[in-house]
Design a protein around this motif. Structure first.
Motif, PDB file in Angstrom:
ATOM      1  N   CYS A  97       0.834  -1.205   0.000  1.00  0.00           N
ATOM      2  CA  CYS A  97       0.000   0.000   0.000  1.00  0.00           C
ATOM      3  C   CYS A  97       0.867   1.253   0.000  1.00  0.00           C
ATOM      4  CB  CYS A  97      -0.927   0.022   1.215  1.00  0.00           C
ATOM      5  SG  CYS A  97      -2.143  -1.289   1.215  1.00  0.00           S
ATOM      6  N   LEU A  98       1.873   1.267   0.853  1.00  0.00           N
ATOM      7  CA  LEU A  98       2.745   2.439   0.945  1.00  0.00           C
ATOM      8  C   LEU A  98       3.536   2.652  -0.347  1.00  0.00           C
ATOM      9  CD1 LEU A  98       4.013   1.971   4.605  1.00  0.00           C
ATOM     10  CD2 LEU A  98       2.433   3.732   3.772  1.00  0.00           C
ATOM     11  N   GLN A  99       3.999   1.566  -0.941  1.00  0.00           N
ATOM     12  CA  GLN A  99       4.757   1.668  -2.184  1.00  0.00           C
ATOM     13  C   GLN A  99       3.862   2.172  -3.313  1.00  0.00           C
ATOM     14  OE1 GLN A  99       6.969  -1.819  -3.298  1.00  0.00           O
ATOM     15  NE2 GLN A  99       7.491  -0.983  -5.303  1.00  0.00           N
ATOM     16  N   LEU A 100       2.634   1.633  -3.424  1.00  0.00           N
ATOM     17  CA  LEU A 100       1.715   2.085  -4.470  1.00  0.00           C
ATOM     18  C   LEU A 100       1.320   3.543  -4.237  1.00  0.00           C
ATOM     19  CD1 LEU A 100       0.126   1.459  -7.004  1.00  0.00           C
ATOM     20  CD2 LEU A 100      -1.737   0.638  -5.560  1.00  0.00           C
ATOM     21  N   LYS A 101       1.098   3.916  -2.989  1.00  0.00           N
ATOM     22  CA  LYS A 101       0.776   5.308  -2.676  1.00  0.00           C
ATOM     23  C   LYS A 101       1.894   6.223  -3.149  1.00  0.00           C
ATOM     24  CE  LYS A 101      -0.020   8.501   1.127  1.00  0.00           C
ATOM     25  NZ  LYS A 101      -0.013   8.704   2.564  1.00  0.00           N
ATOM     26  N   GLU A 102       3.141   5.839  -2.915  1.00  0.00           N
ATOM     27  CA  GLU A 102       4.280   6.649  -3.345  1.00  0.00           C
ATOM     28  C   GLU A 102       4.337   6.742  -4.869  1.00  0.00           C
ATOM     29  OE1 GLU A 102       7.366   9.187  -3.335  1.00  0.00           O
ATOM     30  OE2 GLU A 102       6.108   8.621  -1.633  1.00  0.00           O
ATOM     31  N   GLU A 103       4.103   5.630  -5.564  1.00  0.00           N
ATOM     32  CA  GLU A 103       4.121   5.639  -7.029  1.00  0.00           C
ATOM     33  C   GLU A 103       3.019   6.538  -7.580  1.00  0.00           C
ATOM     34  OE1 GLU A 103       4.241   1.769  -8.849  1.00  0.00           O
ATOM     35  OE2 GLU A 103       5.829   1.100  -7.494  1.00  0.00           O
ATOM     36  N   ILE A 104       1.829   6.473  -6.986  1.00  0.00           N
ATOM     37  CA  ILE A 104       0.715   7.320  -7.425  1.00  0.00           C
ATOM     38  C   ILE A 104       1.021   8.779  -7.128  1.00  0.00           C
ATOM     39  CG2 ILE A 104      -1.717   7.895  -7.002  1.00  0.00           C
ATOM     40  CD1 ILE A 104      -2.106   4.854  -6.425  1.00  0.00           C
ATOM     41  N   SER A 105       1.564   9.037  -5.953  1.00  0.00           N
ATOM     42  CA  SER A 105       1.921  10.398  -5.566  1.00  0.00           C
ATOM     43  C   SER A 105       2.927  10.998  -6.544  1.00  0.00           C
ATOM     44  CB  SER A 105       2.486  10.391  -4.142  1.00  0.00           C
ATOM     45  OG  SER A 105       2.792  11.688  -3.737  1.00  0.00           O
ATOM     46  N   GLN A 106       3.961  10.231  -6.900  1.00  0.00           N
ATOM     47  CA  GLN A 106       4.975  10.694  -7.852  1.00  0.00           C
ATOM     48  C   GLN A 106       4.348  10.940  -9.225  1.00  0.00           C
ATOM     49  OE1 GLN A 106       8.273  11.477  -7.365  1.00  0.00           O
ATOM     50  NE2 GLN A 106       7.704  11.281  -5.222  1.00  0.00           N
ATOM     51  N   PHE A 107       3.496  10.018  -9.662  1.00  0.00           N
ATOM     52  CA  PHE A 107       2.835  10.176 -10.963  1.00  0.00           C
ATOM     53  C   PHE A 107       1.995  11.448 -10.993  1.00  0.00           C
ATOM     54  CE2 PHE A 107      -0.947   9.788 -13.566  1.00  0.00           C
ATOM     55  CZ  PHE A 107      -0.392   9.570 -14.813  1.00  0.00           C
ATOM     56  N   LEU A 108       1.162  11.643  -9.977  1.00  0.00           N
ATOM     57  CA  LEU A 108       0.282  12.816  -9.937  1.00  0.00           C
ATOM     58  C   LEU A 108       1.088  14.113  -9.941  1.00  0.00           C
ATOM     59  CD1 LEU A 108      -2.469  11.662  -7.418  1.00  0.00           C
ATOM     60  CD2 LEU A 108      -2.730  12.023  -9.878  1.00  0.00           C
ATOM     61  N   TYR A 109       2.190  14.116  -9.200  1.00  0.00           N
ATOM     62  CA  TYR A 109       3.000  15.328  -9.116  1.00  0.00           C
ATOM     63  C   TYR A 109       3.754  15.598 -10.425  1.00  0.00           C
ATOM     64  CZ  TYR A 109       6.068  18.941  -7.389  1.00  0.00           C
ATOM     65  OH  TYR A 109       6.719  20.134  -7.226  1.00  0.00           O
ATOM     66  N   LYS A 110       4.426  14.578 -10.942  1.00  0.00           N
ATOM     67  CA  LYS A 110       5.245  14.764 -12.143  1.00  0.00           C
ATOM     68  C   LYS A 110       4.415  14.970 -13.402  1.00  0.00           C
ATOM     69  CE  LYS A 110       9.268  12.219 -10.522  1.00  0.00           C
ATOM     70  NZ  LYS A 110      10.019  10.966 -10.618  1.00  0.00           N
TER      71      LYS A 110
END
Length: 180
Positions: A97-110
Motif C-alpha cells: 500500500c505504501l509503495q503504491l501510494k508513493e508511485e501514485i503520488s509521484q505520478f500525480l505530481y510529475k
C-alpha cells in the motif's frame, strides 16, 4: 499533460466559463481549477485525471501478472474514481500500500502537477469513507460491505432544514417542509 481536447464546442463553452469567472485560472497558492460542485467540475476532473485512470490500469494489469513486478507478487488492486475522488482497494500487505501510494503520488505530481492528499486505512480494522458511504470488510466472511452512515445523513437533512431530530436513537425524526 500535453494532450488536447478536440471538441470545439466544449472548448468554446470552457472559455465562456473562464471569461465569466466560473472557472479560475489563478487562485490562492497558484491553484487553478473549477469551483467544487459546479457542473463543469466533473467534466474537467474526468479530462484531467484520465491519465491517472490509464496509470492505474497499468498497475492493475501488473498486479495480475505472474512474473516479477515492481510491487511484488500475490496482490490485487481495485480502483474506482468519481470526479476528483478515487478509492483504491488492495489485497496485500501495508508495504505494498505504501509503495503504491508513493508511485501514485509521484505520478500525480510529475505528470499532472497535483499533490496527493490521502489516507491509508485497513478495511479489516476500520472503515474507509468514499462518496458519503463507509466501506469495510465483514470479519466473518471477508466480504466487502458498503454502509450508509444513517445518523450522519439524517443530521445533514436536519442541517438543510428538511427534518427535526427529537431523538435519533428512538427514531423520533420529524419531517419538515422546506419553503425556501
Amino acid at each position: 499533460m500535453m494532450e488536447k481536447v478536440q471538441d470545439r464546442e466544449f472548448i468554446d463553452l470552457y472559455w465562456k466559463a473562464v471569461r465569466a469567472n466560473y472557472v479560475s485560472l489563478r487562485g490562492e497558492k497558484g491553484f487553478k481549477g473549477v469551483r467544487e460542485g459546479s457542473s463543469l467540475s466533473g467534466i474537467i476532473s474526468n479530462i484531467y485525471l484520465h491519465n491517472l485512470d490509464l496509470f492505474m490500469e497499468e498497475k492493475i494489469k501488473e498486479s495480475n501478472k505472474s512474473g516479477p513486478v515492481s510491487l511484488g507478487r500475490g496482490f490485487r488492486i481495485k480502483y474506482v474514481r468519481y470526479g476528483d475522488g478515487f478509492l483504491i482497494g488492495i489485497k496485500g500487505n501495508e508495504d505494498l500500500c505504501l509503495q503504491l501510494k508513493e508511485e501514485i503520488s509521484q505520478f500525480l505530481y510529475k505528470e499532472l502537477g497535483l499533490i496527493l492528499k490521502t489516507k491509508i486505512k485497513s478495511a479489516i480494522k476500520g472503515r474507509a469513507n468514499f462518496l458519503g458511504s463507509e466501506i469495510c470488510v465483514r470479519a466473518r466472511d471477508g466480504h466487502i460491505v458498503l454502509l450508509a452512515p444513517l445518523e450522519k445523513l439524517v443530521h445533514k437533512l436536519k442541517d438543510q432544514g428538511m427534518c427535526r431530530v427529537v431523538d435519533f436513537r428512538q427514531r423520533k425524526i420529524i419531517p419538515t417542509r422546506k419553503t425556501d
